[in-house]
Design an enzyme around this catalytic site. Sequence first.
Site, PDB file in Angstrom:
ATOM      1  CB  VAL A 410      -0.957  -0.183   1.352  1.00  0.00           C
ATOM      2  CG1 VAL A 410      -1.888   1.249   1.241  1.00  0.00           C
ATOM      3  CG2 VAL A 410      -1.964  -1.300   1.275  1.00  0.00           C
ATOM      4  CG  HIS A 411       1.752   5.417  -2.632  1.00  0.00           C
ATOM      5  ND1 HIS A 411       2.880   5.517  -3.196  1.00  0.00           N
ATOM      6  CD2 HIS A 411       1.318   6.811  -1.966  1.00  0.00           C
ATOM      7  CE1 HIS A 411       3.244   6.630  -3.371  1.00  0.00           C
ATOM      8  NE2 HIS A 411       2.445   7.470  -2.672  1.00  0.00           N
ATOM      9  CG  HIS A 412      -0.678   4.546   4.699  1.00  0.00           C
ATOM     10  ND1 HIS A 412       0.098   4.580   5.838  1.00  0.00           N
ATOM     11  CD2 HIS A 412      -1.572   5.463   4.556  1.00  0.00           C
ATOM     12  CE1 HIS A 412      -0.427   5.257   6.707  1.00  0.00           C
ATOM     13  NE2 HIS A 412      -1.522   5.680   6.005  1.00  0.00           N
ATOM     14  NE  ARG A 465       5.681  -0.263   0.303  1.00  0.00           N
ATOM     15  CZ  ARG A 465       6.360  -1.292   0.015  1.00  0.00           C
ATOM     16  NH1 ARG A 465       7.731  -1.004  -0.572  1.00  0.00           N
ATOM     17  NH2 ARG A 465       6.285  -2.452   0.589  1.00  0.00           N
TER      18      ARG A 465
END
Length: 591
Positions: A410-412, A465
């Site tokens: 997850v891009h977080h 990501r």
Amino acid sequence: MRSLSFCIFIFLVAFKAAADAAEYNYDEALDKTFLFFEAQRSGKLQENQRVKWRGDSGLKDGSLQGVDLVGGYYDAGDHVKFGLPAAFTVTMLAWGTIEYRKEITELNQMGHALWAIRWGTDYFMKAHTQPNVLWAQVGDGDSDHYCWERAEDMTTPREAFKLDQYHPGSDLAGETAAALAASAIAFKPYNSSYSELLLLHAKQLFSFADRFRGLYDDSIKCAKQFYTSSGYSDDLLWAATWLYRATNEEYYLKYVVDNAEYMGGTGWAVKEFSWDNKYAGVQILLSKVLMEGRGGAYTATLKQYKAKADYFACACVQKNAGYNVHLTPGGLMYVREWNNMQYASAAAFLLSVYYDYLSAANAKLNCPDGQIQPQQLFDFAKSQADYILGKNPNSMSYLVGYGPKYPVHVHHRGSSMASVYNLHSPVGCVQGFETWYRRNEGNPNVLHGALVGGPDQNDKFIDDRSNYEQTEPTLTACAPLVGLFSKLQGSSKTSENPVEFLHSIASTWNVGETTYYKHKVIIKNTSQKPITDLKLTIENLSGSLWGLSPTSENRTYQLPPWLKVLKPGSQCTFVYVQGGPQAKVSVLSYN
């Protein structure tokens, strides 16, 4: 195992059979959605914070300008506090809580719902320092996106930006007024004094937005490339509509009627509902006023609003004479490349609400392609929710942490890096990119309840990501899920999961200082129909298990091969041994 093509084939066939009649655990999905909002909190966290890998952050926000702006929510996978999407988020959280108060209460989630709202509203009221002043943003996207670091380590500038009479923002101030008005309704049964305070701020902000008109991103130019506003007319109508619902004061109803044509309320026929376009929401809310017979002298104009509400609904269910929303081959509403799921979740919630309004009025929907029953709106809403939870060509849940297969890259920032409680030394701006952003492994912290951007128009999804368009979650995408999942779980009670789990402890013993328990679980078919292809999700299982067959997906089990059918009234048993509390057993799917 997964490497064996035969087993893969068998699993896919089984999943497809189950998906045709899958019933998802919306209660679990709802609980995880609330966890996402806890993960996005900025400021001083509560002692009962359930997301344990997060710590306090942004404790000096606003100090450079001499104002307390601590708190609120981080927008997405970054650490900017953007005002416009955050306000829409709170409006949607409040709306879901208002419409489905009974369902949320029965699910024992009202405390989480009210705190999710209040984490935003407390911040908005602090940011509204004077009647005509609203602090609208903390941080800027350019400098924030230059770094990949945990919120607790932030070294990026935390400049705050405000709106006032010389730097107006009718869209953002109007949406914030709507958020506070809707929240006042949500809180009224539980905290009337807090509700009144919310309403006071909402009225002042609406007056500010209406009197000093302008686009917020003309005043806060660094917001333009991230959340460009297409206009403020819909926000003013939206705010006035919510204030009418909160106060029942004719002034606000007259406002939306007098400005219906000029502000596009009865002119715009739309196929999108989002943080930037509220027209469909306005039109459906005002349709409720009409169908309840409360239109009075304004009935003719409210009928025009309803006609546009019908356009949106007909477009979603593909009955709009060709002017329909685009659906992927797998059935997902598709609007834009970046974070498309936000449009699907918002539309699904909106149609579930409109289904309720139409059903309560015993009304049907007249579409260009023919008259339809309100049930078709509910079916569309459910189809979007089920797609999100796994009924899609990729057999993947796009709600992180739900089901056996979900995005792990997850891009977080916070999710992708070791927690401050595990890695105590700060992670620098560039070091974060080199050490954590570019690593191939999945994120060390599961961002439970995050709805990622989702697949493209052909249902293709790349779990990477760097693929922020598809793997970054946002507040605005997740907020409508609270109402949607609550509605679906409540509706499923009429055809509830036909399985009952009876937990008991068969025996206990000690090994050193550790106590071990032998847990016995009876699976009972409480329905009048045979059950096949039953899939169970078992969480918090740390020991050994007997009596079920593991599938090729993590934490997912099925009945043993010799038990293909669970007949009505019959039962089977499995046991497991572990120290500590019992595992959580839930139904993933069945036929």
